[in-house]
Design a protein around this motif. Structure first.
Motif, PDB file in Angstrom:
ATOM      1  N   TYR A 148      34.443 -39.423  15.833  1.00 13.53           N
ATOM      2  CA  TYR A 148      33.937 -38.405  15.434  1.00 13.53           C
ATOM      3  C   TYR A 148      33.156 -37.751  16.767  1.00 13.53           C
ATOM      4  O   TYR A 148      32.299 -38.383  17.289  1.00 13.53           O
ATOM      5  CB  TYR A 148      32.684 -38.527  14.435  1.00 13.53           C
TER       6      TYR A 148
ATOM      7  N   GLU B 225      32.641 -30.266  16.739  1.00 14.84           N
ATOM      8  CA  GLU B 225      32.374 -29.688  15.507  1.00 14.84           C
ATOM      9  C   GLU B 225      31.358 -28.388  15.625  1.00 14.84           C
ATOM     10  O   GLU B 225      31.646 -27.510  14.832  1.00 14.84           O
ATOM     11  CB  GLU B 225      31.827 -30.706  14.348  1.00 14.84           C
TER      12      GLU B 225
ATOM     13  N   ALA C 208      39.277 -29.514  12.577  1.00 12.48           N
ATOM     14  CA  ALA C 208      37.788 -29.321  11.932  1.00 12.48           C
ATOM     15  C   ALA C 208      37.839 -27.853  11.547  1.00 12.48           C
ATOM     16  O   ALA C 208      36.923 -27.640  10.581  1.00 12.48           O
ATOM     17  CB  ALA C 208      36.740 -29.599  13.167  1.00 12.48           C
TER      18      ALA C 208
ATOM     19  N   ARG D  81      34.214 -29.529   7.736  1.00 16.20           N
ATOM     20  CA  ARG D  81      33.492 -30.568   7.285  1.00 16.20           C
ATOM     21  C   ARG D  81      32.672 -30.392   6.048  1.00 16.20           C
ATOM     22  O   ARG D  81      32.832 -31.371   5.377  1.00 16.20           O
ATOM     23  CB  ARG D  81      32.616 -30.987   8.583  1.00 16.20           C
TER      24      ARG D  81
ATOM     25  N   ILE E  43      35.549 -37.898   9.192  1.00 12.55           N
ATOM     26  CA  ILE E  43      34.399 -37.706   8.172  1.00 12.55           C
ATOM     27  C   ILE E  43      33.866 -38.876   7.557  1.00 12.55           C
ATOM     28  O   ILE E  43      32.603 -39.028   7.249  1.00 12.55           O
ATOM     29  CB  ILE E  43      34.832 -36.594   6.913  1.00 12.55           C
TER      30      ILE E  43
END
Length: 491
Positions: A151, A156, A272, A277, A319
């Motif tokens: 992650y 993001e 992404a 998300r 996720i």
């Protein structure tokens, strides 16, 4: 050779000569008249002495001047010289893992003979398994992903920044049309859907980017999801400002690690954007909160995004660790050709440790009870576009159990070839609190092994070959036990 490496080699030689003479740094300082701190800087490769200082050291240590300045090292230090001259340390992404090159050199120089043996062993193993530079880079990347639980919040945030700047509505499916418009208008791309098809040898490629003319050549048989992903990756290279990049998809070769890392970052950015998300997490929660597993809901989730099943499974590996605190999982991609008895594991990721289903390089037969292989068998028989299944896999001898989701699709670029994508989640008390349907009796339970050659399951109808490696291990254990028993009785 780089100047820094020349300093290192001189420092290593000086340290070896000094220790061979049983001299401390203090003793050499007193003998030569040079300060202890200055000598320490030389030995660490931080400074290279001027000719007059080298003359003093050569005289006091009774070593010819030419030998002192030569880049040739004796047999104990020769491996270090070879490593430095090969520039292999420049190719290893040490900074990615917080390691300084000088620290590694210090470790090597303190035990050169042992490190030589260790490095030689690693090289021989790599050669035996045809482990080239690209494989090494990809292994380093996987370790980097695993260290970060796969992650990357900065990426993001960059996706959110991009969507705001270009008015991309992430609550709706991102389409190739709107991304193509950005590539053409903002970054000056020319989209070419014809020329790639003229070259039969390029059938396996989905795209080629020509940087001089900013031309993006696309295979005309890619679907909407694949086109959208390619466009999103191209936007990532531009928006994130990556100069070191690959120009083909799929990749042919890597020149350096920056290309590998930037390719991963661009792919992450694309995933992404296409699978945002917030809505993706919301759908996963709806799926997990049901007391019975609904395969239709899972398929609906895949279909609700403009993405391939592989992209969705990959996104789950981002996720689940972050938003569900599910840290123990694996991702597998198998390829299989119709009529071939072999199944090839071409991609894998393990968080946060090495899980039971993993790649085997010994030409062994993967367990046919794996759902990853069963969905491949089903799609060949049914000739459907997408086959999905789920199972709970129990490994023998009290090893962990996993909840495994798996999808199989036809490879659009290769005739009679199929691939399966799977994500497995370690079953523990924590997971039972997060996924309500774990006790659903409709989910099939299978006792599985890793490969037939190592599997202890005696009544397996799917077994392809006998467990010869396991039998050999058990025989060796019996021999050891018998020898130990004899030695105890006769001592």
């Amino acid at each position: 050779m780089e100047e820094d490496y020349i300093k290192l080699i001189f420092g290593l030689k000086l340290k070896q000569i000094r220790t061979d003479r049983n001299l401390s740094l203090f003793g050499l300082s007193k003998l030569s008249g040079l300060s202890k701190s200055y000598l320490n800087e030389i030995e660490k490769g931080k400074k290279y002495p001027k000719p007059d200082k080298i003359s003093i050291l050569a005289e006091k240590l009774d070593v010819p001047y030419d030998q002192m300045v030569s880049l040739k090292l004796d047999k104990n230090l020769a491996p270090i010289g070879e490593i430095l001259q090969s520039k292999v340390l420049k190719e290893i992404p040490l900074d990615l893992f917080g390691i300084k090159e000088s620290t590694l050199i210090d470790i090597v120089s303190n035990a050169p003979a042992k490190m030589n043996a260790f490095i030689s062993t690693i090289i021989k193993i790599a050669q035996n398994y045809d482990f080239g530079k690209e494989s090494f880079f990809l292994a380093s990347l996987r370790s980097f992903q695993e260290a970060n639980h796969n992650y990357f919040d900065e990426l993001e945030q960059q996706v959110l920044k991009f969507s705001k700047a270009y008015q991309i509505d992430l609550s709706q499916n991102v389409t190739s049309q709107e991304l193509e418009e950005i590539l053409v208008e903002e970054y000056g791309y020319t989209i070419n859907n014809k020329d790639l098809e003229k070259h039969k040898e390029l059938d396996a490629l989905r795209s080629i980017f020509v940087p001089k003319t900013k031309t993006l050549l696309l295979a005309n048989h890619i679907d909407e999801a694949q086109r959208t992903f390619i466009y999103a990756k191209e936007i990532a290279f531009n928006f994130l400002g990556y100069k070191e990049r690959l120009y083909t998809f799929s990749w042919i070769k890597f020149e350096n690690f920056d290309q590998v890392l930037n390719n991963f970052y661009a792919s992450y950015f694309a995933g992404a954007m296409i699978l945002p998300r917030e809505p993706f997490t919301k759908q996963l929660k709806q799926l997990f909160n049901k007391k019975t597993f609904d395969p239709g809901l899972f398929i609906k989730m895949i279909d609700s995004f403009n993405a391939s099943p592989e992209s969705l499974y990959q996104r789950m590996t981002n996720i689940l660790p972050k938003d569900f605190n599910v840290q123990n999982l694996f991702f597998l991609r198998f390829v299989h050709k119709k009529g071939d008895e072999k199944y090839y594991l071409t991609k894998e990721l393990h968080l946060s440790h090495q899980h039971s289903p993993h790649a085997n390089e010994n030409n062994e037969h993967y367990c046919r009870r794996w759902v990853s292989l069963r969905v491949l068998q089903k799609i060949i028989k049914k000739k459907e576009k997408h086959v999905f299944d789920v199972q709970i896999s129990h490994y023998p001898n009290n090893q962990p159990s996993y909840l495994v989701f798996s999808s199989a699709t036809k490879d659009p670029f290769k005739e009679n070839q199929y691939r399966s994508i799977s994500i497995g989640i370690l079953i523990n008390p924590q997971l039972k609190r997060k996924i309500a349907f774990l006790d659903d009796p409709k989910i099939e339970n299978y006792h599985v092994g890793v490969t037939c050659e190592r599997c202890p399951i005696t009544d397996c109808k799917e077994r392809i070959v006998p467990p010869k490696i396991l039998e050999k291990e058990l025989l060796n254990q019996k021999i050891e036990a018998t020898v130990e028993h004899l030695m105890d009785n006769l001592s």
